[in-house]
Design an enzyme around this catalytic site. Structure first.
Site: not given
Length: 311
Positions: A143, A156
């Site tokens: 990401s 995350y």
């Protein structure tokens, strides 16, 4: 791997979101695709996109945290399609608990799926790709949140930073082989990652952010409507992946609007370097194998020499 026609790929989490976008782009390119999925409802929706290409798609129910299950999946792909050339470690959970509020359940769940699932994929598929000698590619989905911190999703971020580092290390480890390595770092994409919390396994149920199911569902629906629905289409991300694999790009970035945040982080790191000069020669000799890594300069030079997509 510029010509991917007839290759075989395995994509974890390949029946929704980014994984489905990658699968659709691969099928359009003539690649045979095996996808993993968790629930039947998700698979049924995905088949709508695979209509007309069913003989080139095979679905396997899999929990990526299950090491034995991953090994069985690798064996099944080979039985159905033959030798695997491309592995896409894509399955992940979008846990939104900040580090300061986290429980062990939050950490264990995020690490098991987002990091452990990638490791399990590599452990099961890389030996097979190396053994057949035809070349291949390993891609993992991280990401932009694995390159710099944005928002308040520290768990995350931690897992995605780990995926970026893992793929850089793998790229370095097998740089002399005919197996490419890439890490996908997308920004906002229109996916169903907002539903992750609603599917959290019972063994990881205790969370630092204790919300009942109805509250989670309401927040998820709002996030989908106000944020995710404005994201990039997953098929466009899949096409970026296809381009990246064909050119053996280490970093596959999809969203130009994140450049400022990325630049600020790297400039902050450089600004933090001490002014000591010169460094002691004896120390430098001892550090010679870790001071630099050729994968970075090679990637930089390759990308600077290529025309930018769309220009």
């Amino acid at each position: 791997m510029r010509d991917l026609t007839g290759q075989v790929a395995f994509i974890t989490g390949g029946t929704s979101g980014i994984g489905l976008g990658i699968a659709r782009a691969f099928i359009d390119a003539g690649i045979k695709v095996a996808v993993s999925y968790r629930c039947d409802e998700q698979l049924q929706r995905a088949w709508e996109y695979f209509h007309g290409s069913e003989r080139h798609v095979h679905a396997i129910q899999l929990d990526v945290t299950d090491r034995d299950g991953m090994e069985r999946a690798a064996e099944e792909v080979e039985r159905v399609f033959g030798r695997v050339h491309i592995l896409c470690n894509n399955a992940a959970v979008g846990i939104t608990v900040p580090v300061a509020e986290a429980s062990f359940g939050d950490w264990d769940w995020a690490l098991a799926v987002n990091v452990g699932g990638v490791i399990n994929g590599i452990q099961s598929f890389l030996p097979r790709i190396r053994a057949h000698g035809e070349g291949g590619h390993i891609l993992s989905t991280a990401s932009m949140g694995g390159l710099f911190i944005g928002g308040n999703v520290g768990i995350y971020n931690t897992t995605k930073f780990a995926v970026v580092g893992l793929m850089e290390a793998l790229r370095s480890d097998i740089a002399d082989s005919n197996i490419g390595v890439s890490v996908l770092c997308p920004g906002l994409v229109d996916t169903d990652i907002h539903l992750s919390e609603l599917k959290r396994p019972a063994r990881y149920a205790r969370s630092g952010r204790a919300l009942d199911q109805s509250t989670h569902a309401a927040r998820a629906a709002l996030f989908k409507h106000n944020v995710l629905s404005l994201g990039m289409d997953s098929l466009d991300v899949g096409r970026c992946v296809l381009h990246g694999l064909r050119h053996n790009h280490l970093y596959i970035l999809t969203h130009p609007e994140y450049e400022a945040g990325l630049r600020e982080r790297f400039e902050a790191l450089l600004a933090a370097m001490p002014d000591e000069s010169p460094a002691p020669a004896q120390r430098v000799r001892a550090e010679e194998n870790v001071i630099r890594n050729a994968i970075y300069s090679e990637e930089r030079d390759r990308r600077l020499s290529e025309p930018k997509p769309g220009r």
